[in-house]
Design a protein around this motif. Structure first.
Motif, mmCIF file in Angstrom:
data_model
loop_
_atom_site.group_PDB
_atom_site.id
_atom_site.type_symbol
_atom_site.label_atom_id
_atom_site.label_comp_id
_atom_site.label_asym_id
_atom_site.label_seq_id
_atom_site.Cartn_x
_atom_site.Cartn_y
_atom_site.Cartn_z
ATOM 1 N N ASP A 162 -7.220 -5.284 -2.120
ATOM 2 C CA ASP A 162 -8.148 -5.996 -1.246
ATOM 3 C C ASP A 162 -8.684 -7.233 -1.988
ATOM 4 O O ASP A 162 -8.996 -7.165 -3.182
ATOM 5 C CB ASP A 162 -9.307 -5.073 -0.865
ATOM 6 C CG ASP A 162 -10.157 -5.670 0.233
ATOM 7 O OD1 ASP A 162 -9.771 -5.519 1.396
ATOM 8 O OD2 ASP A 162 -11.190 -6.302 -0.097
ATOM 9 N N CYS A 202 2.010 0.903 -4.154
ATOM 10 C CA CYS A 202 1.171 0.382 -5.236
ATOM 11 C C CYS A 202 -0.192 1.067 -5.237
ATOM 12 O O CYS A 202 -0.918 0.998 -4.256
ATOM 13 C CB CYS A 202 0.985 -1.129 -5.050
ATOM 14 S SG CYS A 202 -0.159 -1.842 -6.226
ATOM 15 N N PRO A 203 -0.532 1.730 -6.339
ATOM 16 C CA PRO A 203 -1.808 2.449 -6.352
ATOM 17 C C PRO A 203 -3.028 1.548 -6.509
ATOM 18 O O PRO A 203 -4.155 2.021 -6.366
ATOM 19 C CB PRO A 203 -1.665 3.380 -7.571
ATOM 20 C CG PRO A 203 -0.672 2.715 -8.451
ATOM 21 C CD PRO A 203 0.260 1.959 -7.550
ATOM 22 N N LEU A 204 -2.821 0.257 -6.778
ATOM 23 C CA LEU A 204 -3.972 -0.615 -7.000
ATOM 24 C C LEU A 204 -4.629 -1.001 -5.685
ATOM 25 O O LEU A 204 -3.974 -1.108 -4.648
ATOM 26 C CB LEU A 204 -3.526 -1.892 -7.713
ATOM 27 C CG LEU A 204 -2.844 -1.725 -9.066
ATOM 28 C CD1 LEU A 204 -2.395 -3.095 -9.570
ATOM 29 C CD2 LEU A 204 -3.789 -1.072 -10.050
ATOM 30 N N ASP A 205 -5.919 -1.243 -5.756
ATOM 31 C CA ASP A 205 -6.654 -1.760 -4.602
ATOM 32 C C ASP A 205 -6.414 -3.266 -4.558
ATOM 33 O O ASP A 205 -6.929 -4.010 -5.387
ATOM 34 C CB ASP A 205 -8.143 -1.445 -4.771
ATOM 35 C CG ASP A 205 -8.943 -1.815 -3.526
ATOM 36 O OD1 ASP A 205 -8.351 -2.406 -2.597
ATOM 37 O OD2 ASP A 205 -10.146 -1.495 -3.491
ATOM 38 N N ALA A 258 0.829 -1.211 0.000
ATOM 39 C CA ALA A 258 0.000 0.000 0.000
ATOM 40 C C ALA A 258 0.866 1.265 0.000
ATOM 41 O O ALA A 258 0.392 2.348 -0.330
ATOM 42 C CB ALA A 258 -0.937 0.014 1.199
#
Lengths: 189, 982, 416, 102
Positions: free
Chosen positions: A136, A131-134, A128
């Motif tokens: 979850d 890395c800008p990706l979610d 987190a």
């Protein structure tokens, strides 16, 4: 005549480190080949993949596993998948060609990427930080693959299991990439 | 002097005393204090000087809106200017100093400015300091600059580390006061992924500062129970010390978490984390900020906002004064009186601008309804107030309440404007909110606790429902719902003394009136002319008051007068936090070739080439100047053989049935008929006809090409080709993938290049001149079976090859090449020698392909095929790009061969003055040619190819040189190109 | 009323009661000789020079908001004339000369401060390009100096010389460059034009053009129709929108440029510095704020606000260049709309419609150009021929192939 | 900004490279008699809409797709995202189809 055989080197010299319950290690010994779908040839390629590997061509953003885990196909972009498989030789393309024939255009990527595997309890928190990706699990479940940017470097992320991630970055910036991931893990552990 | 103003109560931890230092004094406070509360506990109220008049100033607020109490926090390279004492969390060993004085805080030489105040009215500097002209820069401006600013940077590199991060949520709740807590609770219970961010280190918002009851118990207890439930929910992330500072497009919010600012040292962890929060919905529960009233000398230390006075007493157990007066236009001011009185603080007077009955009894206090304060007394702290009825009341603290303004800042960050609400005499969020945002509680103008709780719950539930979740309204806790009646009152017009509006920037009511009189009537003009609201607090306590005084002067209502727009950030954010880790060597990634380690072992000097590091030259022992190394590398290469790492060139794998046709379109010259096993030079234009890039492309098989690009343009060319493929010619069967990283590639150049390679190329591959001629290519194996690609291409003008192996073998190959080359005295050569050799050959490179030049300029006009459709072909025909007197790339050499040419010199005809009219071109690249024994250059000059043999001046006034040069062919060395075919 | 130190003294002694409005607030007349559309810096300067230098005083400036509310009201205030190409350099050098006498000329202290503008270079190729540019400046009569690393270090010892990813190799210094107080420039021109009788009409938006048989005869506004012999559009940022009302498509895109200011600090950065290995430039204002900026956001926008990636990029570059600013806090960020042209250079030209003139395409460099832009536009309006230093700033240059492309970036506005 | 990629879902615009107006898909015929004028207009003139704008974004740090994003330049609201390749193919099949609605 002296033995001139060239010695291979991995991008990160076999790096492996444990941070509490979190492990970061280089992955080597993999073949990586891009497979482009000839225009109008998606069905043929799909059929070849199915019969060779027993799995489907994945849509962009996800992956499929063939031959009982021996090969993973990752959908990187429309009309292009990456095949990832355990392989130590110099001619990964030949391996794919043997299986799929002339149903695709193949380019060896085995030496293009530094591969890191990050797993453990702090993996998501560490990622987190860069890395800008979610990531979850509800959004990025097991097998999801994506290319994104971390600390100005292009990175391919593949989720493997609940808290494992395969991270691939350009070989030339391997040291910087390792530094970025390692720093993230340190900052959260 | 030990915390003599500390009284009972509050949520500080009295079991944890902390020492700190302020202006050299050693003091004590408790865990849970801010620097401001600890200073007040120690009876220190005079803490700084104002910007313009250097007036003594005290602590004015208890929050981020603080205009006065700015300190220099920490020491040495850790020092942080302009830190608001009201939000600086106390830690053991904290060191702070006051700011903006010459001499000492108590005896500030600059305080003389206050005496000259009549001459320093709004905008005075626009009207003077103009004569004599030379004085501005020599005298006036240095003086003005010297008095600029408040705090001071250390001038040393920031020693802390910073981090960034990305968070994703369904619902972001901003502010953990009563509304925010309820919103987060309701949303959290629905299963939504919730982030609750609060700027304070103690969540609760105003609940911490008030004596409210919730469900019949104290509010702090209720807060604790809500927080504990929130912590138990795995889908809720509670972020303390985290300020959401900005609202950006599509639900992106910026937040700053102060992770170690409350600790003496950061302990190797990031000091702060800059979060980018991606939300689907956001609920803004940012509360409200109290504002002041303008009256004479309302700026002295001890004059504070009433809510802040109450907060110090209730939250921190500190009495801001012994003898307190209250000046209010609303009921809320009275709470300060009753709360303080209940804690045993003496209330001297309550002055209420409203007439009628007093809303409360305050024992022992003078009550003045329908009255105001016209002036105050005291030099370094207030000592008395003078009422409109003429009476003077001695006080040491004055609590002022002009009403509360909702914190609408984030609602305006996408240029939405707030609306005026008469009921509370304040701006409330407008209709044009950022997409996905809703507002609840005091931020929306709901100024009672019951309304905050209710609205928060509702907003949380609504946000969850919007996302398709089932949210039931949480049980709304019971609390007081008594509205605080307000009758707007802004400015005591009968005050003779200056009435401050913007405390930090020293803007008074008179300044506003003057600006209006001079025509600066729009709020924006007023703000700019007077600097109202432009200080570090961004006018949080001042803007509405300024607007009110402008409205009063214009005879208009406040909404008619306007509002100013709020821009991010809500509170200031350190530049280092925005930078995160990207500084020093980590500013950008460094790309290294597989041969880097080997080159480093040879002592190579490296140079940045885009993101790459490349060997620039390889010094040998005894070489003291770079030229010695470079000359040696060139001569050795031309004499025998040299090896250069060219891995950094972009490589693009192009495959498909239509690959040839595709290349024919993206290159200006023809590619359709390139035979398999051959390489061709390719010239790529932009659509505007300028040269984009050049390189070579090899045809490995019928449908398989590999293209090289320049190092600098690798990414751009790939992108451009994807554009062509996807957007312009979508029906072609062509596929691109970068192979730059896949191969380590070396140029082997020089008369002995073939002999050297023959030692490592596996014997089944014939690379003789006949079998493998110039511009041939093939897939081979080397060193006993390692796959490789061999290209017979030359940038140096020598018999040369480029050989590529999978990157894993890059280190091995360079070692093998050097070992094989030993018998030929092979040298590694770097980018400098590469450049010398290409200039000797007249090959254009980056300095020539600068985006301003055409193929024609380069002497390659005829390569642009007119028989086919290719990018750039049509627009390259425009008349001004084909002028008779257009530029042409030619060579230059000094008439006096001993002189050195300089890149960037301009060409002026002999005998003409160096001026723009006589400027005929410029020198692009120069080198010392060890082969020729003198300096050589390439450059563009008008009609260059017609002028070979002419002598002209290369004028270089910036380096004070001007030398005569001869125009020659750019092909200095082996112009017939015999060597490459050898 | 003439402004002077004596006047300030007198007013101070008499309670500051005698100050008069800096400009009138007139209602528009039915017709004018020249209507300037846009009361930003360039529009006000045009009106000022028309009335003060070319004797045309029957002029209205129509401003849809408050005067100076264009990009003159939000920019990073840098002035310089360090251009490369012959189509630009003489123009910006004229501007620099006008800056140098501006305050005495219009009797308003715009705080022109020639503290030096330093462009840093980090590669040999950049240094070569700086030499070429510095020589172009010299040939046009401007000042320029090429510094090596030691020269830069002597001026700015706090830059990162030892641990930089892209080491500083030198710089191009223009000592006469610097900054000016942006609002003061707008107000000075407004006041100076008003004194000569120019009507500055605020809150008056142009909603259409009166064009008959290829001749522009006036405008429709929110305050009614106004006719004029010549209509001078000067609305950079909104050029596309306004010229669309005349049926014109332009070689311009509107983009957002963000700028930033820190909290006020005691003086620490003497001049203007630009980073050469990233997008960052910085100076310190008279009030102590660090004023800095970087690249445009890169997408078409009229929204007057930007997004975080560019904010972070700018601050990363700032920290890479001068890590001593880390603990300074960014106080305010804002976004302005830029006319980004196809070659990065502006236009001062007649249009194909008689009586309609166009000034725009200033990209993010319009502030420094304000005096010359106003002067040359006034020249064009008064004499119907371009000023000698603005002859190449033509709308038809792309069709002819005569681009003024300083960066060599080609027809992609967000790269300029 | 967030671009809702048709294949990948929402992605930060920072992963993308912006080129400009989607009219860059409409490359003129090089053999047309007025090719010079048409190429000039194609390359240099823009509607520069204040409002709905169709524009090209390249997912450089992603799936390498060129996208056509319909975005309001006044509010930044994005209403439509398409694969440029699909649009270009459709246009090729039917040159009258510029991809613009209405």
């Amino acid at each position: 005549m002296p033995d001139m055989t060239l010695k291979p080197k991995t991008p990160l010299n076999g790096y492996s480190e444990t941070f509490g319950a979190t492990v970061l290690e280089e992955i080597a010994g993999m073949g990586l080949v891009s497979i482009a779908t000839p225009r109008g040839g998606v069905d043929a390629l799909q059929g070849a993949v199915q019969s060779a590997y027993g799995c489907a061509l994945p849509p962009t953003g996800s992956s499929t596993i063939g031959n009982d885990g021996a090969i993973r196909l990752m959908g990187l972009q429309p009309g292009q998948v990456f095949a990832l498989f355990a392989y130590d030789g110099d001619t990964a393309v030949t391996e794919i060609e043997k299986a799929l024939g002339d149903n695709g255009y193949y380019t060896d990527q085995s030496d293009s990427w530094a591969m890191l595997h990050l797993s453990g309890s702090a993996a998501i928190d560490a990622l987190a930080r860069i890395c800008p990706l979610d990531l979850d699990a509800s959004v990025f479940p097991d097998g999801t693959v994506a290319r994104t940017v971390m600390e100005h470097m292009g990175v391919i992320v593949l989720r493997e299991g609940t808290d494992g991630f395969l991270l691939m970055a350009a070989r030339s910036s391997a040291a910087n990439f390792l530094h970025a991931v390692e720093q993230s893990v340190r900052n959260v552990t | 002097m030990s915390q003599r103003m500390r009284i009972n109560g509050g949520i500080v931890d009295r079991s944890k005393p902390l020492s700190f230092e302020f202006d050299g004094k050693q003091l004590q406070g408790f865990a849970g204090d801010t620097l401001a509360s600890a200073l007040l506990a120690n009876d220190i109220r005079f803490v700084g000087r104002s910007f313009k008049y250097h007036r003594p100033r005290g602590i004015f607020t208890a929050g981020p809106e603080e205009p006065n109490a700015l300190v220099q926090l920490r020491r040495g390279p850790y020092q942080e200017p302009n830190t608001r004492a009201t939000v600086a969390e106390l830690y053991d060993g904290l060191h702070a100093a006051s700011q903006n004085y010459r001499g000492s805080l108590n005896f500030d030489l600059m305080a003389v400015n206050d005496l000259f105040a009549p001459f320093l009215s709004a905008g005075f500097y626009y009207k003077t300091f103009m004569w004599p002209q030379a004085f501005w820069e020599k005298v006036y401006e240095p003086a003005i600059r010297a008095s600029a600013g408040l705090g001071r940077l250390s001038g040393k590199d920031d020693p802390d580390i910073y981090d960034k991060g990305f968070l994703h949520c369904d619902i972001l709740v901003i502010g953990a006061g009563p509304a925010g807590l309820m919103a987060a609770l309701t949303a959290g219970r629905s299963g939504a992924r919730v982030i609750l961010a609060d700027e304070d280190f103690a969540p609760g918002g105003r609940l911490n500062a008030e004596t409210h009851e919730i469900n019949g118990g104290d509010a702090q207890g209720w807060t604790a129970s809500v927080l504990s439930e929130l912590k138990s929910l795995p889908n809720v992330r509670l972020m303390k010390r985290t300020t959401v500072y900005g609202a950006y497009d599509h639900g992106v919010y910026g937040a700053l978490e102060k992770s170690t600012d409350h600790l003496p040292m950061s302990g190797g962890k990031p000091r702060q984390i800059l979060w980018r929060i991606y939300s689907k919905r956001a609920v803004l529960c940012a509360g409200a900020t109290e504002r002041s009233i303008a009256f004479g000398n309302n700026d002295r230390p001890g004059v504070m906002l009433a809510g802040a006075v109450r907060a110090y007493a209730n939250r921190w157990g500190v009495a801001p004064g012994r003898n307190v007066a209250i000046f209010t236009n609303n009921d809320d001011g009275w709470r300060t009186a009753t709360d303080l009185a209940a804690k045993g603080v003496s209330i001297a007077a309550v002055i209420d601008t409203r007439s009628g009955a007093a809303p409360a009894d305050v024992a022992g206090a003078t009550i003045a309804m329908g009255a105001s304060i016209v002036d105050t007394k005291g030099r370094k702290g207030i000592s008395a107030v003078t009422l409109s009825n003429g009476t003077t009341v001695p006080v040491d603290c004055l609590a002022v309440s002009g009403g509360w303004s909702p914190n609408v800042h984030l609602t305006c960050h996408q240029r939405g404007r707030p609306d005026w609400a008469d009921e509370i005499a304040a701006f409330v969020p407008g209709k044009d909110l950022p997409v996905g945002m809703s507002v609840a509680g005091a931020a929306k103008g709901a100024l009672t606790l019951a309304a905050c709780l209710q609205e928060g719950a509702k907003a949380g539930a609504q946000a969850a429902q919007d996302l398709g979740l089932t949210a039931s309204m949480a049980e709304i806790p019971e609390a007081s719902d008594e509205a605080s009646a307000i009758t707007p009152f802004w400015h005591v017009t009968e005050s003779k003394g200056r009435a401050w509006i913007d405390l930090q920037n020293d803007v008074t009511a008179k300044d506003v009136q003057l600006a209006k009189r001079e025509g600066y009537r729009s709020v924006e003009l007023l703000k700019r002319y007077t600097t109202l609201g432009m200080a570090t607090d961004q006018g949080k306590t001042a803007n509405v008051l300024g607007l009110a005084v402008l409205a009063e002067a214009s005879g208009k209502s406040i909404p008619e007068t306007g509002t100013t727009i709020f821009r991010p950030p809500y509170t200031p954010v350190p530049i280092a936090a925005f930078a995160g880790r990207s500084r020093g060597k980590d500013f950008r990634p460094t790309r290294l070739t597989p041969g880097h380690e080997w080159a480093a072992e040879q002592g190579a000097v490296f140079v940045e080439a885009g993101m790459w590091l490349r060997g620039q030259w390889f010094p040998k022992p005894g070489e003291t100047h770079w030229r010695e190394s470079v000359d040696r590398e060139v001569l050795a290469t031309r004499k025998s053989v040299g090896i250069c790492d060219v891995t950094t060139l972009g490589k693009i794998d192009v495959q498909g049935r239509d690959a040839a046709e595709f290349l024919n379109k993206v290159y200006a010259n023809g590619f359709a008929k390139l035979p398999v096993g051959k390489v061709r030079y390719g010239l790529m234009l932009r659509e505007d006809g300028m040269v984009m890039d050049d390189g070579t492309t090899a045809r490995l098989s019928e449908n398989h090409f590999v293209m090289t690009t320049t190092t600098a343009n690798a990414v751009g060319v790939f992108r451009h080709m994807e554009f062509c493929r996807q957007c312009l010619w979508p029906d072609l069967d062509v596929h691109l993938i970068s192979a730059t990283e896949q191969f380590a590639q070396y140029a082997v150049a020089g008369p002995n290049a073939r002999k050297l390679l023959q030692k490592i190329v596996d014997p089944e591959f014939d690379i003789s001149n006949d079998a493998f001629p110039f511009m041939g290519c093939g897939e081979i194996t080397v060193c006993g079976g390692t796959p490789a690609r061999l290209f017979r291409i030359s940038f140096s003008g020598e018999l040369a090859y480029e050989i590529a192996v999978p990157s894993r073998y890059g280190d091995g190959l360079i070692r093998a090449l050097m070992a094989a080359g030993e018998e030929f005295d092979a040298v590694p050569y770097g980018t400098e020698a590469l450049s010398v050799m290409r200039i000797e050959k007249g090959h254009p490179a980056g300095n020539e392909l600068n985006g301003q030049t055409t193929a024609r300029d380069m002497g390659m006009g005829r390569m642009v095929s007119k028989k086919k459709d290719s990018i750039g072909s049509i627009l390259s025909e425009r008349p001004e790009l084909n002028r008779e007197d257009g530029l042409a790339l030619v060579g230059f050499r000094p008439v006096d061969r001993a002189r050195q040419l300089k890149s960037g010199a301009h060409f002026i005809p002999k005998g003409k003055t160096p001026s723009l009219e006589n400027d005929e071109g410029w020198m692009t690249s120069v080198a010392y040619s060890p082969t020729l024994g003198h300096s050589i250059g390439l450059g563009f000059i008008k009609r260059g190819s017609d002028r070979l043999g002419e002598t002209i001046v290369a004028a270089d006034p910036i380096r004070g040189e001007s030398i005569e040069v001869e125009i020659v062919s750019p092909h200095f060395f082996d112009p017939e190109g015999e060597r490459v075919r050898a | 009323m003439r402004y002077s130190g004596l006047r300030v003294l007198w007013e101070g002694l008499t309670g500051n009661k005698g100050w008069q409005p800096a400009w009138r607030e007139p209602e528009p007349k039915k017709s004018y000789d020249v209507i300037v559309i846009g009361g930003g810096g360039h529009g006000l300067a045009t009106a000022y020079y028309l009335s003060n230098k070319f004797g045309i005083t029957n002029v209205a400036v129509l401003e849809k908001g408050w005067l100076g509310s264009g990009n003159i009201g939000r920019n990073t205030t840098i002035i310089r004339s360090n251009y490369l190409l012959p189509g630009n350099e003489p123009f910006y050098e004229l501007s620099m000369k006008l800056w140098e006498g501006l305050e005495q000329d219009f009797n308003y202290n715009a705080m022109v401060s020639q503290r030096g503008v330093l462009n840093l270079c980090h590669t040999d190729a950049q240094r070569d390009a700086f030499a070429r540019r510095g020589n172009s400046m010299r040939l046009s009569g401007a000042d320029s100096e090429l510094l090596d690393q030691d020269g830069v270090r002597a001026l700015y010892p706090f830059l990162d010389f030892d641990n930089a990813r892209f080491p500083i190799k030198g710089g191009l210094l223009q000592k006469r460059g610097g900054s000016a107080r942006h609002d003061g420039v707008a107000w000075g021109y407004a006041r100076g034009a008003d004194l000569r009788g120019v009507d500055i009409i605020q809150n008056c938006e142009v909603t259409g053009f009166h064009i008959e048989n290829g001749v522009c005869k006036g405008v429709e506004t929110t305050k009614g129709a106004i006719s004029a012999k010549k209509i001078a559009v000067c609305v950079a940022g909104s050029s596309g929108r306004v010229m669309a009302q005349a049926g014109m498509r332009l070689p311009i895109e509107s983009h957002v440029l963000q700028a930033f200011v820190s909290e006020g600090l005691k003086p620490i950065i003497p001049g203007v510095i630009t980073f050469g290995a990233g997008h960052f430039y910085i100076s310190q204002s008279d009030k102590g704020g660090l004023v800095f900026g970087g690249d445009i956001d890169g997408y078409n926008s009229y929204a007057q606000r930007g997004n975080l990636p560019v904010v972070e990029d700018v601050c990363e570059s700032g920290m890479a260049l001068m890590p001593m600013i880390g603990r300074a806090r960014l106080l305010r960020m804002w976004g302005g709309v830029m006319d980004m042209s196809m070659d990065g250079s502006p236009f001062i030209d007649k249009t194909h419609i008689d009586g309609l003139y166009f000034n725009g395409g200033w990209c993010y460099g319009g502030f420094k150009a304000t005096p010359a832009s106003g002067y040359c536009y006034a020249h064009l309006l008064a004499k119907d021929e371009p000023h000698p230093v603005a002859t190449e700033m033509r709308l038809d240059r792309f069709k002819r192939g005569h681009m003024i492309d300083e960066k060599g970036a080609g027809a992609q506005p967000n790269l300029h | 900004m967030i671009i809702n990629h048709p294949l990948l879902g929402p992605r930060d615009a920072a992963e993308f490279y912006y080129l400009g107006d989607a009219s860059l898909l409409d490359r003129p015929d090089w053999q047309a008699p007025d090719a010079a004028d048409k190429f000039y207009e194609y390359q240099y003139l823009r509607d520069n809409a204040a409002g709905e704008h169709r524009e090209l974004w390249y997912h450089e740090q992603g799936d390498r797709s060129w996208l056509i994003v319909t975005r309001d330049t006044l509010t930044h609201d994005i209403t439509k995202v398409e694969l440029a390749h699909d649009v270009a193919l459709a246009k090729q099949a039917d040159p009258a189809n510029t991809g613009r609605e209405g």
